[in-house]
Structures are given as structure tokens and as C-alpha cells.
Design a protein around this motif. Structure first.
Motif, PDB file in Angstrom:
ATOM      1  N   ASP A 174       0.851  -1.209   0.000  1.00 57.84           N
ATOM      2  CA  ASP A 174       0.000   0.000   0.000  1.00 57.84           C
ATOM      3  C   ASP A 174       0.871   1.236   0.000  1.00 57.84           C
ATOM      4  N   GLY A 175       0.312   2.289  -0.605  1.00 58.26           N
ATOM      5  CA  GLY A 175       1.013   3.574  -0.585  1.00 58.26           C
ATOM      6  C   GLY A 175       1.073   4.145  -1.983  1.00 58.26           C
ATOM      7  N   THR A 176       1.482   5.413  -2.053  1.00 61.81           N
ATOM      8  CA  THR A 176       1.588   6.077  -3.359  1.00 61.81           C
ATOM      9  C   THR A 176       2.533   5.282  -4.244  1.00 61.81           C
ATOM     10  N   GLY A 177       2.085   4.941  -5.420  1.00 61.95           N
ATOM     11  CA  GLY A 177       2.957   4.217  -6.343  1.00 61.95           C
ATOM     12  C   GLY A 177       2.925   2.701  -6.150  1.00 61.95           C
ATOM     13  N   ALA A 178       2.043   2.218  -5.257  1.00 64.09           N
ATOM     14  CA  ALA A 178       1.999   0.764  -5.043  1.00 64.09           C
ATOM     15  C   ALA A 178       1.579   0.036  -6.318  1.00 64.09           C
ATOM     16  N   GLN A 179       0.769   0.723  -7.130  1.00 66.69           N
ATOM     17  CA  GLN A 179       0.348   0.097  -8.380  1.00 66.69           C
ATOM     18  C   GLN A 179       1.525  -0.039  -9.347  1.00 66.69           C
ATOM     19  N   ALA A 180       2.316   1.010  -9.428  1.00 67.10           N
ATOM     20  CA  ALA A 180       3.509   0.943 -10.284  1.00 67.10           C
ATOM     21  C   ALA A 180       4.458  -0.125  -9.763  1.00 67.10           C
ATOM     22  N   PHE A 181       4.391  -0.384  -8.463  1.00 65.45           N
ATOM     23  CA  PHE A 181       5.287  -1.377  -7.884  1.00 65.45           C
ATOM     24  C   PHE A 181       4.973  -2.785  -8.378  1.00 65.45           C
ATOM     25  N   GLU A 182       3.756  -3.002  -8.854  1.00 64.28           N
ATOM     26  CA  GLU A 182       3.433  -4.334  -9.371  1.00 64.28           C
ATOM     27  C   GLU A 182       4.362  -4.718 -10.515  1.00 64.28           C
ATOM     28  N   ARG A 183       4.690  -3.723 -11.339  1.00 60.55           N
ATOM     29  CA  ARG A 183       5.620  -4.032 -12.422  1.00 60.55           C
ATOM     30  C   ARG A 183       6.997  -4.359 -11.862  1.00 60.55           C
ATOM     31  N   THR A 184       7.392  -3.578 -10.851  1.00 65.34           N
ATOM     32  CA  THR A 184       8.691  -3.828 -10.235  1.00 65.34           C
ATOM     33  C   THR A 184       8.742  -5.244  -9.679  1.00 65.34           C
ATOM     34  N   ALA A 185       7.658  -5.653  -9.000  1.00 64.16           N
ATOM     35  CA  ALA A 185       7.642  -7.002  -8.422  1.00 64.16           C
ATOM     36  C   ALA A 185       7.735  -8.049  -9.527  1.00 64.16           C
ATOM     37  N   SER A 186       7.013  -7.818 -10.615  1.00 64.54           N
ATOM     38  CA  SER A 186       7.046  -8.763 -11.730  1.00 64.54           C
ATOM     39  C   SER A 186       8.468  -8.859 -12.301  1.00 64.54           C
ATOM     40  N   ARG A 187       9.104  -7.701 -12.405  1.00 65.22           N
ATOM     41  CA  ARG A 187      10.487  -7.690 -12.919  1.00 65.22           C
ATOM     42  C   ARG A 187      11.430  -8.395 -11.976  1.00 65.22           C
ATOM     43  N   LEU A 188      11.250  -8.135 -10.673  1.00 66.38           N
ATOM     44  CA  LEU A 188      12.150  -8.768  -9.705  1.00 66.38           C
ATOM     45  C   LEU A 188      12.026 -10.282  -9.789  1.00 66.38           C
ATOM     46  N   VAL A 189      10.804 -10.758 -10.076  1.00 69.38           N
ATOM     47  CA  VAL A 189      10.621 -12.199 -10.245  1.00 69.38           C
ATOM     48  C   VAL A 189      11.377 -12.674 -11.483  1.00 69.38           C
ATOM     49  N   GLU A 190      11.233 -11.951 -12.578  1.00 71.70           N
ATOM     50  CA  GLU A 190      11.927 -12.354 -13.808  1.00 71.70           C
ATOM     51  C   GLU A 190      13.445 -12.267 -13.637  1.00 71.70           C
ATOM     52  N   MET A 191      13.892 -11.291 -12.859  1.00 72.26           N
ATOM     53  CA  MET A 191      15.334 -11.102 -12.686  1.00 72.26           C
ATOM     54  C   MET A 191      15.977 -12.231 -11.886  1.00 72.26           C
ATOM     55  N   GLN A 192      15.126 -13.082 -11.288  1.00 66.38           N
ATOM     56  CA  GLN A 192      15.671 -14.239 -10.572  1.00 66.38           C
ATOM     57  C   GLN A 192      15.788 -15.469 -11.463  1.00 66.38           C
ATOM     58  N   THR A 193      15.403 -15.360 -12.718  1.00 70.02           N
ATOM     59  CA  THR A 193      15.403 -16.560 -13.563  1.00 70.02           C
ATOM     60  C   THR A 193      16.761 -16.780 -14.225  1.00 70.02           C
ATOM     61  N   GLU A 194      16.997 -18.029 -14.567  1.00 70.27           N
ATOM     62  CA  GLU A 194      18.238 -18.336 -15.291  1.00 70.27           C
ATOM     63  C   GLU A 194      18.244 -17.645 -16.637  1.00 70.27           C
ATOM     64  N   ALA A 195      17.074 -17.566 -17.249  1.00 72.74           N
ATOM     65  CA  ALA A 195      17.010 -16.922 -18.564  1.00 72.74           C
ATOM     66  C   ALA A 195      17.509 -15.483 -18.453  1.00 72.74           C
ATOM     67  N   TYR A 196      17.106 -14.800 -17.397  1.00 77.24           N
ATOM     68  CA  TYR A 196      17.546 -13.407 -17.223  1.00 77.24           C
ATOM     69  C   TYR A 196      19.056 -13.360 -16.959  1.00 77.24           C
ATOM     70  N   PHE A 197      19.522 -14.280 -16.130  1.00 76.85           N
ATOM     71  CA  PHE A 197      20.967 -14.279 -15.852  1.00 76.85           C
ATOM     72  C   PHE A 197      21.791 -14.569 -17.109  1.00 76.85           C
ATOM     73  N   GLY A 198      21.152 -15.207 -18.099  1.00 77.89           N
ATOM     74  CA  GLY A 198      21.869 -15.503 -19.333  1.00 77.89           C
ATOM     75  C   GLY A 198      21.954 -14.326 -20.293  1.00 77.89           C
ATOM     76  N   LEU A 199      21.253 -13.244 -20.012  1.00 80.35           N
ATOM     77  CA  LEU A 199      21.248 -12.110 -20.955  1.00 80.35           C
ATOM     78  C   LEU A 199      22.532 -11.297 -20.813  1.00 80.35           C
ATOM     79  N   ALA A 200      22.978 -10.742 -21.919  1.00 78.05           N
ATOM     80  CA  ALA A 200      24.178  -9.909 -21.870  1.00 78.05           C
ATOM     81  C   ALA A 200      23.844  -8.528 -21.321  1.00 78.05           C
ATOM     82  N   HIS A 201      24.770  -7.962 -20.577  1.00 79.42           N
ATOM     83  CA  HIS A 201      24.602  -6.607 -20.035  1.00 79.42           C
ATOM     84  C   HIS A 201      24.517  -5.605 -21.184  1.00 79.42           C
ATOM     85  N   LEU A 202      23.549  -4.709 -21.106  1.00 80.18           N
ATOM     86  CA  LEU A 202      23.440  -3.655 -22.133  1.00 80.18           C
ATOM     87  C   LEU A 202      24.012  -2.361 -21.554  1.00 80.18           C
ATOM     88  N   THR A 203      25.069  -1.881 -22.138  1.00 74.54           N
ATOM     89  CA  THR A 203      25.683  -0.674 -21.561  1.00 74.54           C
ATOM     90  C   THR A 203      25.177   0.569 -22.270  1.00 74.54           C
TER      91      THR A 203
END
Ligand SMILES: Nc1ncnc2c1ncn2[C@@H]1O[C@H](COP(=O)(O)OP(=O)(O)OP(=O)(O)O)[C@@H](O)[C@H]1O
Ligand SMILES: [Mg+2]
Length: 393
Positions: A364-393
Motif C-alpha cells: 500500500d502507498g503512493t505508487g503501489a500500483q507501479a510497484f506491481e511491475r517492479t515485483a514482476s520484474r524482480l521475479v523475472e530477474m531471478q530466472t536463469e534466462a535473465y541471468f543468461g542475458l548480456a549486459h546492455l551498456t
């Protein structure tokens, strides 16, 4: 679905890019790289229609208004650009629905010689920087928007914006006039967003002044709602060793190990990055890896520029002690959202300790809705597929 290789890299390789985004989408479905989704297929058809209209679209860059010739030519009707009536698409939907994937299919196939895909945060920062530089070079107090629009339209006539959102009153005020000027120059915009135009900047001070921009957007862009039922990010398996709950001695030891492993034993030392002339201290860096506590990054007044510098400079971040965020912490939450957007966008690997799983960090709180995307990303960032991606500079 094969999750050992990043889907994004597979969908475009060997795909029939000459036939537009719909063919690429169908090809990815038929090769079972992605699952078939009627809402996505409908969106791909809309993108395909835009693709067809835009083939070889390349209106001439217009002369700057403040030259004599420019003023003379401007007396002619403005819509001489062949595709001027096509201003683009605004693709909106909840997190993980495939908006960015579809836009990338469109972008990769678009037969528009001058085109650019950019994260909206980065675009805004660049625009503010260019205005600042232009004002320094032209101290006469003239309007910086027309020359900025000329420059942007000169570089690209198709702009694809990922994650269109407005968080900042300075952005809100500048955007209406800038977009109007871009559309006037025949620029076509495709954007992805989690927010329908009518809800942009809602509840923020100064919103009334922003309403004309919403009208400009709705007048020029077709709004396409992508209402797939599935958050596809959650279909990926998590690796299990990158998000440690709760913070404490065990999590700290796990993060110590991760820090050593990711940096391959490189010596640890403090470094200083320079962000727009300011110094940003990184307490511990080793090789391409930086380690911070949550408060180092989100309890101080850092902004998008700092997070972008971190995301481009380091390929991995170890982040200690992410707390539960309450409505009183909305500033910390906003910075954390911004941090994760930048890390995700640059494919920076993240190992963290936190008081809860991503979904439960900021309910809850200002921006909690936008945080849903952050949570979704944090989940994806834990995957092996994500760890396999090359860093984009
Ligand atoms: N039909 C599908 N089948 C399998 N995976 C998919 C499908 N559509 C998208 N994905 C995958 O799901 C993940 C999320 O997709 P994408 O990043 O395009 O979502 P998004 O709508 O842009 O989300 P956000 O609003 O958070 O930016 C990506 O890794 C993408 O490759
Ligand atoms: Mg996206």
C-alpha cells in the motif's frame, strides 16, 4: 518452452522480419518459443497495419522555424508529410503481458530508415540535458522546444518508447509542447505503458496543467489495450539463489559469496562515478559488480541519472537489506522502482536480501500500483534466462 536461452533473442533470430510484426509473432508461436495468446495476436495485427502504412516512411527533415526560409515554407500547409495522419500507437496493459516484446517485433521489422527505440526515462533525461545545453548556447530566452523537436525529428521519424510514464512535474510541463511539435513534424510514436492516457499523472500536484497533453496523446495515438490474462514473467522458473529472505547473518553470508563469485575474486574498493558533474559514491565495487545497501541507494536523494549510471557501469549489483515498505516510505519506494527499472532495462544481474518476496514488499502507498511491475520484474530477474542475458551498456 525452452527457458535456458532468452526468449527475446530467439524470437527474432531466423524470423521472417521482411513481412512485418505479425509474421514474426506467428513464427514465434509456431516454433513454440511463446504460447499463442489471442490478445497479443490482435495487438500484432494492429501493429502490422501500422507497419504497412509506414513502409519507407521518411518525410524530409523540416527547416528550423527561426530561419527566414523556414518561416516562409511554414506558410504552406503543414501536413505535406505522406504519413502525417498516422501518428502511432499507445500500447497499454498490465505487467508482463508482452507489450515490450510486441513493440520490439514491430521495431525490428519497421522499414523506416530513421528509427529509434528508447526507454522513456532515458529519452526524458536526454531531452532535459539538450534543453539545458541549448539554453547555455542561446542565452536570449527563446523557446527551446522547436529546436529540440527539430533535432529529435531529424534523428528519427519513428520513435518507440518503452515504459511511457510521467512521474515528474518538470516532465509533465514540457511534454505536451514537445509532443505536439514532434507530431507536427510527422514523427510517429509507438509507446508501451502500464497506464492509460487518462490516468497519467493522476493525483499528482499540477495535474490540471497536464491535461492538454493527455488530449494531444489521445488525438494523435490509437490507444490499444493489451488485456492478456497471463503475466508471462511469472511463467519462468526462478533460480532460487538470488533473493534471500529475511535479511540477517545467513542472507549476508549468501550475498558475500555471491559478490565474490560474480566479481571473480577481483579486489574490492570504493569507486566514484560522475553523474552530470556530481560525484556518486559506490562503497564497494569489484570488477563489474557493485554492492550497496538499500539505504545507500533509496533512502538518499538519488534520481534516475544515478541509477542509469549504476546500470550502465556495473553488470551486477548486490543489494543488502531491502525492508518492507509502508505508505510512509513512498519516496524510498519510488526510488526503488526507478532503480529496478534501470537495472532491468540494462540486464544488470541482481542478488538481494529482502524482508519479503517481491510481491509483498510494498502493498500500500503512493505508487503501489507501479510497484506491481517492479515485483514482476524482480521475479523475472531471478530466472536463469535473465541471468543468461548480456549486459546492455
Ligand atoms: N505469449 C508469450 N508466451 C511466452 N512468453 C511470453 C509471451 N509474451 C511475452 N512473453 C515473455 O514474458 C516476459 C514479459 O514480456 P514483456 O516484457 O513484453 O511484458 P510487458 O507487457 O512489456 O511488461 P511491463 O509492463 O512490465 O513492461 C518477456 O520475457 C517475454 O518474452
Ligand atoms: Mg515492458
Amino acid at each position: 518452452m525452452d527457458i535456458t536461452q532468452p526468449v527475446e533473442q530467439q524470437v527474432l533470430s531466423g524470423a521472417p522480419t521482411g513481412d512485418g510484426p505479425l509474421a514474426v509473432y506467428r513464427h514465434a508461436v509456431s516454433r513454440k518459443l511463446i504460447v499463442s495468446d489471442p490478445a497479443q495476436a490482435a495487438a500484432a495485427e494492429r501493429l502490422q497495419a501500422l507497419w504497412s502504412k509506414l513502409r519507407h516512411y521518411d518525410p524530409p527533415a523540416r527547416l528550423a522555424r527561426n530561419t527566414l526560409l523556414g518561416r516562409f515554407l511554414r506558410r504552406k500547409p503543414v501536413d505535406e508529410a505522406p504519413g502525417a495522419e498516422v501518428n502511432g500507437l499507445y500500447l497499454v496493459g498490465e505487467v508482463g503481458r508482452g507489450k515490450s516484446m510486441l513493440m520490439d517485433m514491430f521495431f525490428a521489422t519497421a522499414e523506416v530508415p530513421r528509427r529509434r527505440r528508447i526507454h522513456f526515462h532515458a529519452f526524458m533525461q536526454e531531452a532535459h540535458r539538450r534543453i539545458f545545453e541549448w539554453k547555455q548556447a542561446n542565452p536570449g530566452g527563446e523557446d527551446p522546444i522547436p529546436p529540440l523537436a527539430d533535432r529529435i525529428a531529424g534523428e528519427a521519424i519513428l520513435l518507440c518508447f518503452d515504459e511511457f510514464q510521467i512521474n515528474d512535474i518538470a516532465d509533465a510541463m514540457m511534454l505536451g509542447r514537445l509532443f505536439e511539435a514532434l507530431f507536427e513534424r510527422g514523427v510517429v510514436v509507438v509507446a508501451t505503458s502500464n497506464t492509460v492516457p487518462d490516468d497519467l499523472f493522476r493525483g499528482q500536484p499540477g495535474r490540471d496543467a497536464f491535461l492538454p497533453f493527455i488530449d494531444v496523446l489521445k488525438q494523435h495515438l490509437d490507444v490499444l489495450v493489451l488485456d492478456s490474462q497471463q503475466d508471462y514473467r511469472r511463467m519462468r522458473d526462478a533460480t532460487g539463489d538470488t533473493w534471500h529472505v529475511p535479511p540477517g547473518p545467513a542472507a549476508r553470508a549468501a550475498l558475500d559469496r555471491a559478490f565474490r563469485a560474480l566479481s571473480e575474486g577481483a579486489p574490492v574498493r570504493p569507486v566514484t562515478l560522475t553523474v552530470m558533474g556530481r560525484a556518486l559514491a559506490v562503497p564497494q565495487a569489484a570488477g563489474g559488480v557493485a554492492r550497496f545497501t538499500f539505504s545507500d541507494l533509496c533512502a538518499r536523494n538519488l534520481g534516475a541519472g544515478d541509477y542509469l549510471a549504476i546500470a550502465t557501469h556495473f553488470n551486477a549489483v548486490v543489494l543488502d537489506d531491502i525492508p518492507l515498505l509502508t505508505p510512509d516510505n513512498h519516496n524510498e519506494a519510488r526510488r526503488f522502482i526507478n532503480l529496478i527499472d534501470n537495472l532491468y532495462d540494462h540486464r544488470v544481474k541482481l542478488v538481494a536480501s529482502a524482508a519479503a518476496q517481491p510481491d509483498a514488499l510494498y502493498p500500500d502507498g503512493t505508487g503501489a500500483q507501479a510497484f506491481e511491475r517492479t515485483a514482476s520484474r524482480l521475479v523475472e530477474m531471478q530466472t536463469e534466462a535473465y541471468f543468461g542475458l548480456a549486459h546492455l551498456t
